[in-house]
Design an enzyme around this catalytic site. Structure first.
Site, PDB file in Angstrom:
ATOM      1  N   SER B 163       0.731  -1.216  -0.197  1.00  0.00           N
ATOM      2  CA  SER B 163       0.004   0.162  -0.009  1.00  0.00           C
ATOM      3  C   SER B 163       0.897   1.349  -0.067  1.00  0.00           C
ATOM      4  O   SER B 163       1.618   1.321  -0.769  1.00  0.00           O
ATOM      5  CB  SER B 163      -0.783  -0.248   1.309  1.00  0.00           C
ATOM      6  N   ARG B 233     -11.748   6.766   9.932  1.00  0.00           N
ATOM      7  CA  ARG B 233     -11.109   5.396   9.705  1.00  0.00           C
ATOM      8  C   ARG B 233     -12.180   4.182   9.327  1.00  0.00           C
ATOM      9  O   ARG B 233     -11.767   3.405   8.420  1.00  0.00           O
ATOM     10  CB  ARG B 233     -10.575   5.048  11.078  1.00  0.00           C
ATOM     11  N   ASP B 329      -8.876  -6.380  -4.473  1.00  0.00           N
ATOM     12  CA  ASP B 329      -8.411  -5.312  -3.941  1.00  0.00           C
ATOM     13  C   ASP B 329      -8.893  -4.168  -4.796  1.00  0.00           C
ATOM     14  O   ASP B 329      -8.724  -4.158  -6.016  1.00  0.00           O
ATOM     15  CB  ASP B 329      -6.729  -5.173  -3.875  1.00  0.00           C
ATOM     16  N   HIS B 362      -7.854  -5.375   0.128  1.00  0.00           N
ATOM     17  CA  HIS B 362      -6.515  -4.693  -0.048  1.00  0.00           C
ATOM     18  C   HIS B 362      -5.850  -5.272   1.033  1.00  0.00           C
ATOM     19  O   HIS B 362      -4.601  -5.349   0.984  1.00  0.00           O
ATOM     20  CB  HIS B 362      -7.061  -3.302   0.162  1.00  0.00           C
ATOM     21  N   ASP B 363      -6.452  -5.329   2.409  1.00  0.00           N
ATOM     22  CA  ASP B 363      -5.699  -5.747   3.481  1.00  0.00           C
ATOM     23  C   ASP B 363      -5.335  -7.118   3.601  1.00  0.00           C
ATOM     24  O   ASP B 363      -4.821  -7.500   4.374  1.00  0.00           O
ATOM     25  CB  ASP B 363      -6.948  -5.813   4.636  1.00  0.00           C
TER      26      ASP B 363
END
Lengths: 204, 393
Positions: B163, B233, B329, B362-363
């Site tokens: 990232s 967040r 992602d 993505h994580d």
């Protein structure tokens, strides 16, 4: 990619055509067997393109530079004459647009090396003639409905395609069922009938 | 309450007096920022794992993501949780601390000890707040290069990160090609897309709309814009996941109840999960730092820095690259990685590219993802053999 790795008798023929320390792009490089052979024996600067995750992971693990991608979609991004040799081994018949792919190979490489299973081989012809069914052989082990191979051709068809894209055949080799080279003096019809695989060295 | 105060105290201390090692760069070593200003003095907080060999050839720089930190393989001093990549880095693991010397620094602009908006501005003796110039990815990398110099390392064996960390990896390869033997950018892009900038703007506006933000001077005012930062967040966290993973994990399941309340409580598990993510985040992160970090990512455009042609960023490079993306992602989709790969091809670079099939979004780069690990293992080990760090098997 489309035939059993154990049957890859064309690899030695391809390796013989490549000059030491050349820049080589292997399109459809599978698990990287040819690239590794070339890096070890010919000290080439090798790159690969492979569609399967398993193949790419295997290649990366072998220390090869391999990109996950496919010949139909990705060759356009390679610069003109970026490589001395571009290899397409046993992959042409699995591409959606063999003519465009061949065009790209000749643009990217100073030389293109193409190997493919010959659909003009007598066993294929005989199988279709006598059994009336799409051939399933040791080299072409898939049934018609689940084969990755969608564009089969014969040696003669390929020679015609080379003419169409303006490629010069620098050398051609036909291999029989045992993987032996068929004599150079033999006529095209003989190759087309007895050649189970063919390896062409092309340039434009 | 006492525990919360203790956390607050710990957090304040981490920004200026971190529990990890620090290197301070005085007036004689200013950091030139892209924004034009010189940052001086400044400090970088870092952690190292393993031992630097005599040739100084076994160093791996790990670059952290947006809200990550230097505690890559050891417990976080604020949260007490394990290091963010401790599944990958450690004795006998894929990035083997018995074999390699791992450096991970808190980036400039961060809030865990490297100079950032929560640090004390020596000119005013107050926290920088928004007086800190805008920090770019290249600034972060320049500062890291000074840290690497501090260790006397000319050439890193590898630079690795996902990232925002992946952006730093690309910037390292472009800015200091001769100092990077191999580069592993994961789930990243050569520029931040307009969609990504849009999500970041939502987050920043949430922070700045919080009355406790106080125009950025909340530390002096003794306040914290916790609600705004938590919302930021929450929005960002959604982009780190995939729809299918969210559905698999939460569906429309209710949280601790049998029926809907017909109100605005967290009826659904996903609501409760996001609220928890938001709340735990504000305990460990500084709101202004979030503004600076997201801005750094937004400004990142490696092609623009090289005349609009990404391939020129890597012209003549001898660095070996392995680019990794994930199928699910949507923050940095595979197409972004392919652009990097095509540019590296056009530059004649040695590049591998692996697209990992996963629904974790993505994580996935932070999770135990076997295909990812197998690609990293293969790439690192073969590069190590080429570098003479490992025996040929």
């Amino acid at each position: 990619m489309s035939t059993n790795a154990a049957q890859r008798v064309d690899l030695a023929v391809i390796a013989d055509l490549i000059t030491p320390r050349a820049r080589v792009l292997d399109v459809g490089c599978g698990d990287g067997e040819l690239l590794q052979l070339l890096e070890r024996d010919k000290q080439v600067d090798g790159r690969g393109v492979e569609i399967s995750q398993r193949g790419v992971n295997e290649c990366v693990g072998r220390g090869l530079s391999v990109i996950q991608g496919d010949a139909d979609a990705d060759l356009g991004f390679y610069p003109d004459k970026g490589f001395d040799f571009v290899v397409l081994s046993q992959t042409l018949q699995a591409t959606r647009n063999p003519k465009a792919v061949l065009d790209d190979l000749l643009r990217i490489g100073n030389h293109a090396i193409v190997s493919f299973p010959n659909f003009g081989h007598w066993q294929v012809r005989l199988s279709l003639l006598l059994r009336g069914r799409m051939p399933v052989t040791k080299d072409l082990p898939y049934s018609w409905y689940d084969t990755p191979n969608i564009h089969f051709c014969t040696i003669r068809d390929f020679v015609n395609l080379c003419d169409e894209v303006g490629a010069t055949v620098e050398s051609a080799t036909a291999l029989n069922a045992a993987g032996q080279r068929i004599g150079l003096s033999m006529p095209w019809w003989f190759w087309n009938f007895f050649g189970q695989q063919a390896v062409f060295l092309l340039k434009r | 309450m006492a525990a919360a105060r203790a956390t607050k105290k710990a957090r304040k201390d981490e920004a200026n007096d971190p529990s990890s090692e620090i290197v301070r760069f005085g007036a004689e070593q200013p950091l030139q920022l892209d924004a034009g200003a010189l940052l001086s003095p400044f400090q970088i907080a870092y952690k190292t794992y393993g031992t630097l060999n005599a040739e100084r050839s076994n160093a791996i720089l790990v670059c952290h993501a947006l809200t990550g930190d230097q505690h890559v393989a050891s417990p976080n001093p604020v949260t007490g949780k394990p290091g963010w990549w401790d599944v990958l880095i450690g004795p006998g693991l894929i990035i083997d601390t018995d074999r390699y010397f791992i450096i991970c620094s808190n980036v400039i602009g961060g809030c865990l000890g490297s100079t950032g908006p929560a640090s004390i501005n020596p000119e005013t003796n107050k926290p920088y707040g928004l007086d800190l110039p805008i920090i770019t990815i290249r600034d972060m990398v320049r500062a890291q290069a000074m840290l690497v110099d501090h260790f006397g390392i000319d050439r890193l064996f590898a630079v690795v990160g996902g990232s925002m960390g992946g952006m730093q990896v690309l910037e390292w390869a472009a800015s200091f090609p001769e100092r990077v033997f191999c580069a592993l950018p994961i789930a990243t892009g050569a520029r931040h897309s307009s969609q990504n900038i849009a999500f970041h703007e939502v987050g920043r506006q949430a922070v700045m709309a919080d009355p406790e933000w106080c125009g950025g001077k909340y530390i002096e005012a003794g306040k914290r814009p916790e609600k705004g930062l938590a919302v930021a967040r929450m929005a960002a966290h959604i982009t780190y996941l995939s729809e299918s993973a969210l559905h698999r994990k939460f569906g429309r399941n209710l949280q601790d109840r049998e029926v809907l309340t017909f109100g605005f409580d967290a009826d659904f598990q996903i609501e409760s999960y996001l609220r928890h993510q938001g709340m735990t985040f504000v305990d460990r992160f500084d709101a202004n730092s979030y503004l600076y970090m997201t801005r750094a990512m937004d400004y990142f455009d490696l092609a623009a820095d090289h005349g609009g042609r990404l391939a020129d960023a890597f012209a003549g490079t001898s660095t070996r690259f392995c680019v990794v993306s994930f199928t699910s992602d949507w923050l940095f989709p595979t197409s972004e990685s392919r652009q990097i790969v095509h540019a590296l091809n056009a530059a004649g670079a040695s590049v591998s590219f692996v697209e990992i099939d996963t629904d974790r979004g993505h994580d996935a780069f932070l999770l135990d993802e076997p295909e990812l690990f197998s690609a990293i293992r293969g790439f690192i080990h073969s590069a190590a053999r080429a570098r003479g760090l490992e025996e040929t098997p």
